[in-house]
Structure formats: C-alpha cells, structure tokens
Design a protein around this motif. Sequence first.
Motif, PDB file in Angstrom:
ATOM      1  N   ARG A 121       0.833  -1.209   0.000  1.00  5.59           N
ATOM      2  CA  ARG A 121       0.000   0.000   0.000  1.00  5.59           C
ATOM      3  C   ARG A 121       0.866   1.258   0.000  1.00  5.59           C
ATOM      4  NH1 ARG A 121      -2.489   3.948  -1.158  1.00  5.59           N
ATOM      5  NH2 ARG A 121      -3.542   5.244   0.359  1.00  5.59           N
ATOM      6  N   ASP A 122       1.915   1.255   0.826  1.00  7.03           N
ATOM      7  CA  ASP A 122       2.743   2.451   0.952  1.00  7.03           C
ATOM      8  C   ASP A 122       3.524   2.766  -0.316  1.00  7.03           C
ATOM      9  OD1 ASP A 122       1.842   2.954   3.446  1.00  7.03           O
ATOM     10  OD2 ASP A 122       3.564   2.074   4.494  1.00  7.03           O
ATOM     11  N   VAL A 124       0.918   4.214  -5.980  1.00 11.95           N
ATOM     12  CA  VAL A 124       0.175   5.458  -6.161  1.00 11.95           C
ATOM     13  C   VAL A 124      -1.150   5.184  -6.867  1.00 11.95           C
ATOM     14  CG1 VAL A 124       0.188   7.697  -7.308  1.00 11.95           C
ATOM     15  CG2 VAL A 124       2.259   6.848  -6.215  1.00 11.95           C
ATOM     16  N   GLN A 131      -3.525   5.251 -16.500  1.00 15.58           N
ATOM     17  CA  GLN A 131      -2.976   5.200 -17.850  1.00 15.58           C
ATOM     18  C   GLN A 131      -2.160   3.917 -17.981  1.00 15.58           C
ATOM     19  OE1 GLN A 131      -3.465   7.217 -20.346  1.00 15.58           O
ATOM     20  NE2 GLN A 131      -4.465   8.954 -19.339  1.00 15.58           N
ATOM     21  N   GLY A 167       0.683   3.173 -19.239  1.00 11.17           N
ATOM     22  CA  GLY A 167       2.084   3.290 -18.831  1.00 11.17           C
ATOM     23  C   GLY A 167       2.250   3.324 -17.319  1.00 11.17           C
ATOM     24  N   ASP A 168       1.331   3.996 -16.639  1.00 10.53           N
ATOM     25  CA  ASP A 168       1.402   4.077 -15.178  1.00 10.53           C
ATOM     26  C   ASP A 168       1.152   2.718 -14.545  1.00 10.53           C
ATOM     27  OD1 ASP A 168       1.883   6.748 -15.371  1.00 10.53           O
ATOM     28  OD2 ASP A 168      -0.164   7.375 -14.937  1.00 10.53           O
ATOM     29  N   GLU A 184       3.730   0.661 -12.150  1.00  5.47           N
ATOM     30  CA  GLU A 184       3.391   0.196 -10.806  1.00  5.47           C
ATOM     31  C   GLU A 184       3.516  -1.326 -10.701  1.00  5.47           C
ATOM     32  OE1 GLU A 184       0.899   2.638  -8.210  1.00  5.47           O
ATOM     33  OE2 GLU A 184       2.994   3.109  -8.534  1.00  5.47           O
ATOM     34  N   VAL A 226      -7.439   1.645   4.185  1.00  7.83           N
ATOM     35  CA  VAL A 226      -8.799   2.165   4.315  1.00  7.83           C
ATOM     36  C   VAL A 226      -9.352   1.842   5.707  1.00  7.83           C
ATOM     37  CG1 VAL A 226     -11.153   2.071   3.413  1.00  7.83           C
ATOM     38  CG2 VAL A 226      -9.200   1.908   1.840  1.00  7.83           C
TER      39      VAL A 226
END
Lengths: 306, 484
Positions: A181-182, A185, A204, A206-207, A211, A260
């Motif tokens: 989690r940390d 993004v 996106q 690419g993102d 990740e 959460v």
Amino acid sequence: MSDPTLAAFCDLVGSHDPVAVAGGKTRFGLGGSLREGTRLVSAPEGILRHLPEEMTVQVRAGTSVRDLHEALAEKGQRTALPERGGSVGGALAVGENDLHVLGRGRVRESLLQVRYVSADGRLVSGGGPTVKNVTGFDIPRLMVGSLGTLGLIAEVMVRTNPIPPRSIWLTARDVDPFAVRDSLVAASAVLFDGRGTYVQLEGQVGDVVAEQALLATLGRFEEVAGPPPLPLHRWSLTPAQLSDEVCMAGAGDFVASIGVGTVFASLPQPRATVSPALIALTERVKTAFDPTGRLSPGRDVLQGRP
Amino acid sequence: MKIRRTTHPDALVSILKQALSPDRVRNDAAERSLFSNDASIFKGGASGPVCFPVSTAEVQAITRIALDHGRAIVPRGAGTGLSGGAIPLGEPIVVSTMKMNKILEVDLVHRIAWVEPGVVNLDLTKTLMPLGFHFAPDPSSQQSCTIGGNVANNSGGPHCLAYGVTSQHVVALDVVLPNGELVHLGGLDAEPEGYDLRGAYVGGEGTLGIATRIAVRLTPNPQAVQTLLLAFNSVEDAANTVSAVIASGIVPAAMEVMDQLITQAVENYVNAGYPTDAAAVLLAEVDGLSSGVAINAERIAAIGREHGAVSVRVASNDEERARLWKGRKTAFGAVAQIAPAYYLHDTVVPRSQLAGVLRRVYEIGAEYHLTIVNVFHAGDGNLHPLILFDPRENGVLERVHAAASDIVEVSLSVGGVLSGEHGIGIEKRDHMELMFSFDDLDHQRRLRSAFDPLCRSNPGKVLPSPHSCADIQSLSRIPEGVWG
Ligand SMILES: Cc1cc2nc3c(=O)[nH]c(=O)nc-3n(C[C@H](O)[C@H](O)[C@H](O)COP(=O)(O)OP(=O)(O)OC[C@H]3O[C@@H](n4cnc5c(N)ncnc54)[C@H](O)[C@@H]3O)c2cc1C
C-alpha cells in the motif's frame, strides 16, 4: 413543484403514517429492522441528464446503480457508488464505500445535490448542481448514510469520474500488504485475507505498467480476474488497527482493505460505545428533521448506544 | 420563553479574565475595532470582549460564560474571510484561535495530522513537505488563513480541482457546541457510524460551534508534475479549452484562467513571465505518475491549440513552475496597482457556460461603469470577478453591489450557485432565497438549530430572516451599517 414524478412521490410518501423506502433491499436490515406496520414505498426511477463535461449526472433515486453505470460507461465515466444490486438512493442512504474506494472516491463526497421528501411530505432540495459549491449548510453530507431517517431521497445530482484506460487485479502470497500500500500510487484497492494480498491497479497504461514493475520488486504477483470473495459482515477500523491482533480478534475469516480500514468479516463487529454528547446531538438532528419519528421507524444510525 | 440576564460589560470581562488569564481577554476600543472586520468590504461589525483561549477547556469555559450572560460568540481565525463570516454582529464575545496554533501530531500510518484550529494553512504544508506530504486545500490566502477558518468556510484553492475542497480533507474534529459540550465528530476509521456530522459541520461558517482540534488528511506529494501556460486571443477560447479538457476525461490538478488586465498587473508586480499581449492565459497543472502526466500534458496542449491557443509553454523546471504559480497566487495583491480597492466576487457556473457568463460579466461592468477583471478557478467553473473601485468616489459602493447582484443572477440563471469557496456570511445571506425555496431554507435552519438551539454561535450569518435566529440581543439594529 414542476416535476410531476417528484410530486407523485411526495403524495405517495404523504405526511402521517410510518413510511420507508425499499430500494434493492441489499442492505435493508442496516440500523435495525423497521417497526411493524411501516409502509414501504419505491423511489422514482430514471436517468435524467448526464453531462460528461461537467462530470455530473442527475438521476432519480430508484434507478439501479448498475443501470446508471451502464449508461455512464457509454461516455467513459462512472461514479463512486458501489454496484451490488442496489439502487442509487439506497447506496447513498447507506453510504458504504465501494471496494475500490482508493481509486473511485468516497460515496459521501459524491453527492452534490439531493431532493428528498421530508417528514411532512414536502419536497426539499439541498446542495447545488455544480461540482464546487459552499452555498449554505451541507444538507447532502447529512443525507449520505442517514438510512432514510431524515428524509426519503427522490432525486440526486452525483459526481462522475473518468473510467481509467486500464484496470487489472494482481495477487501474491507472502508479501507485506502494508508495504504494498505504501509503495503504490495508482492502487484502487489493496486487500489482504491473511494469506494473499490482492491489488487493483488503475490508470494510464504506462502508469499501470510502471506500478506493476514496482510490485514485482516486492513479491511474485500474478494477474487474476478480480478480488477474492468477500465475507458477509462489514467492520470499520482505522488503517492502523488492521495490523493489530487485538482489534482484529473475533473477525473470523476476513478480507481487509489496507489503507482504508474496512474489514469484510465472517463475524459481526463488536460495537464501541458512543459518547452521550454525540447521542444527544444525533437525537436533536433526528428530531429536527422528523419530529414525529415516522421516517424509517425502528432504524437507529447509532448502533453503539450503551 | 427567554430569560436574559444582563451583565455589566466590565463584570463580564472580569469573569472571562478569571477563566482565562488577564492578558488573554482584551476589551480596549482599539482591539475591539480591529476584531470588528474581516477581509471583506463589509462594515458595521461591533465586537464585544476578545478572548484568546489556549485550550479546548478554555473555549468551553468561554462558551458557558457567554451562555450564562446572554452573549453570543463568534469564532475567528485569521480574519481573511471575504463574506463577512467573522464579523461580529451585536457585540458578541469574539473567540480568536490565534493562540491555538500547534500541530499536535503528524500520524503517517493514518496519513492524518491533528492540528489546533489556529494553525496557518501554509505552515502545515511546510511541516509536511519534507515528509513527502502536504495539505491539499491551498487558498490564495494560505500564508495567513487558518485551518479552523478553512474548515468553517469549506475553503478551496487552485489544487482543489483534482483533490477536492476542505471537506474531503477533514477526517475528524472536536467541536465545542454552543451549549459548552464537547463532541467528537467523524473518526479515523473507514466508515464512522451515525450521521456524517463531520460533513455537516464543515462549511458551517462558525454557526455550529467552535472546532478546537482537527484531524486533516495528508496528501502524498506527486511523483511527477507538469505545469503549462497557454495564451489565448480571447477569454472565451481559454474557457472553452477548460471545458474541452474535462470533457476529454482528464482531471488536471489545477486549471486557472487570468484575463489580460490582471495578467499585466501580475507581470508588473512579480515578473512571472506571463505574456502581457494575450487576452487571457490558462495555467494548467497535471500531476501523478510520470507516464500519465506526460500524456495528459500533451493532450492539454493539443486541446488548447485546437481551441485557439497562440502559445503553449511548459515549465522546464521547478523554479519556472514556482514563478508561474507565484504570479497566480499574488494576483489579488497585484490589483492594488490598478485600483485602490476591489470587491472579490465568488460564484460557480457549469464549466460549459463559462465563456457566455464571462461575456456577461464584462457587459455588466460596462453597464455600471466599473472595471471588472477576472482571475479564477476555471477547472471547476468557479468565477472570481474582481470589481475595481475607488472608495472615495461618492455612491460607488451601491454600483458595486448592484453589479455584484447582477453577476449572481447571471450565474444562477445558467444553473450555477452563489458561492464556490468564500461562503455566504453576511455577503450573500440575502441572496439565499434566489437559490433555495422556503422549505429548503427551513431544513438548513433545522440543521443549524440541532447544533445551536439557542442561536448563540455567530448569529445573523448564512440564513436570511425569517430562517435566521437574528432576533437575539441588539442584532436588529446592525444591518443598516453592514453595507457601509
Ligand atoms: C487575498 C485573499 C485570497 C483568498 N483566496 C481564497 C481562495 O483561494 N480560496 C478560498 O476558499 N478562500 C480564499 N480566501 C478567503 C479566506 O482566506 C478563506 O475563507 C479562509 O479559509 C478563512 O480563514 P481565516 O482563518 O481567515 O478565517 P476567518 O476569516 O477568521 O473566519 C472565517 C469563518 O470561519 C469561522 N471560524 C474560524 N475559525 C473557526 C473555528 N475554529 N471554529 C469554527 N468556526 C471558525 C469564523 O466564524 C468565520 O465565519 C481569500 C481571502 C483573501 C483575503
């Protein structure tokens, strides 16, 4: 009142007898069962106006969340409301967040404007139609999660947001879910069932790839179709309490939402007690909006009363 | 039935001094007149004793004393409010949070910070930055406004487009109710049970009690940021670009528009590198992960060109980005060069209506012989027309208020709202009926009276009569002077 559908709903609700709305009945027992003899009514249905460039949709409360999302998807958008067989009004009256809350936002923040029928059978409007608004007191916030005890929701304006181009679920065993989690993004959900960690990445292309590469440094993640099956009960803890054995004791089988604090558990959550000052304030709110107690009688938004 | 004990002002002051300490209760004329205003142009405030509590217990003590002695209370942060929210009406006890300015705890596990209400917005962000976080609401007044004021006004700022206004960043708070009781609203857990009284409290403009401890959400600093400056030959082109960007599915971190007059003033003032020959500039920022940021920045540039952008500049480094933002954030200060005074308006319209409404705003200026300049949060349709005037000119304020009313009407007629972030206060109290029906306002009053049944906290604000509870004390004689 110009809209005949809303006028008809006001007439239906009336102003005297005990009354409640039945939506999809997916969370109907929340807050306790209705007093016997309570009349059930259905809220009107229909999607009125989706404005993609405003990121808003105006919809009647009886519409199912699934139908709403199907219509919004044609323009590449969705809302924060959870899709689990219920109605828009029901989802707002309950106020529980979707599993993907990290990516889709909280239900309580998605309601921009609300039209509801008051205890005395009048149509009342709170909030405003724009995405930003501080005009007057924030009635929409009060309605979210009020379980139909303050007014019966007839029609709403809800915030929409874009559906990200890519969305995948991944899972791995033997990784620290908190570290996962940390370090992320773009996670819309990070779940942990005591053995495996499940991650939903959205964004996106690419993102998501970036990740995913980051996740590979933490463990052996594999793509899966979706989240694990969720146990019946819903707990509300703080994110830190999830790593505390004492707090988690008594959950039985569980799936915890990391970052959460929601825990889906096979056993119900023990209730914490609520302060007398909060009880008194809650009662003043209830009495102010529903002096005779005819709206959803038997339901109590505070389960933790001593 | 109302029993009102009248206490001699000197006796009240000495009781307050006993409860706090002599140096933290002020009652001299100079101090009281200082606390009778805020940053709005409204006059007519009249402050009673001014208190500077240092703890929740002291705030409770003041509240109980006020109750006992038939006085109202008015919470006050930095007094930067623009709608008259902190202006005391009818000599209430003013409760300044100035000395409650500690950041109590930064909790990275929950990604929250507990702060006292008097903490200055920018001080909080400066503390959080080295830890990789910040407080997302960034009003242009952030160097001086307080978190308590932000909470009470549900304040916004340029970066609230993607991150949301203050309400989304308040997790829990302690509130001293006007009856002296302390309640804890909200919670750090996922879905606190009960009504969302935290949400109902935020934006209450000081009428729902005094927030004495606030848990705010920490927002992680973005990995990547790109800032673009687009220049246009017309304000309409800039406005249409904004609505096309949102329609394309991009939610930038910020999208701010400035028209030519304000751009020139800013350029003179801080040399931000803005083009002074453009009719309007659009400052757009995208943040997040690097791939998405790059894609979205390019798409915004392309959409801008399709809508007539004559130049597109991308800030090449942090220093250039900071300079571009400095220009935007000092815009109000820069106005001093072109006019001795201004009235800063605040309405919201649907984004698709921005271009048309702006055209009307300039026409309204012309009709009243007033110069109106625009610098605003275009991304969420939040207009900030600045109506410039010279207070020495006879009768000018009437014209300013008439123009302001016309702007309200235009905004509402296209489906807009009265205020996007400055609040209602006394400024727009009497406009509330344009947006809400009698029953709507009656329900807002019910919410208010659940928190404050005796109407002790900041009376005379937000709700117009007969929904307001301004019948108390000497309030009835105030309104005349208010529009001073
Ligand atoms: C140059 C300039 C630029 C600005 N830019 C922006 C902007 O970009 N966005 C924006 O949203 N606003 C902006 N503002 C308006 C203003 O700064 C904000 O409304 C700010 O949040 C007010 O904070 P404050 O501490 O000055 O509050 P005050 O003005 O002191 O008080 C505002 C209201 O909050 C209440 N209040 C204060 N503290 C408490 C408390 N602890 N508990 C309960 N009630 C309390 C008061 O009673 C009052 O009703 C701007 C103002 C100026 C002068």
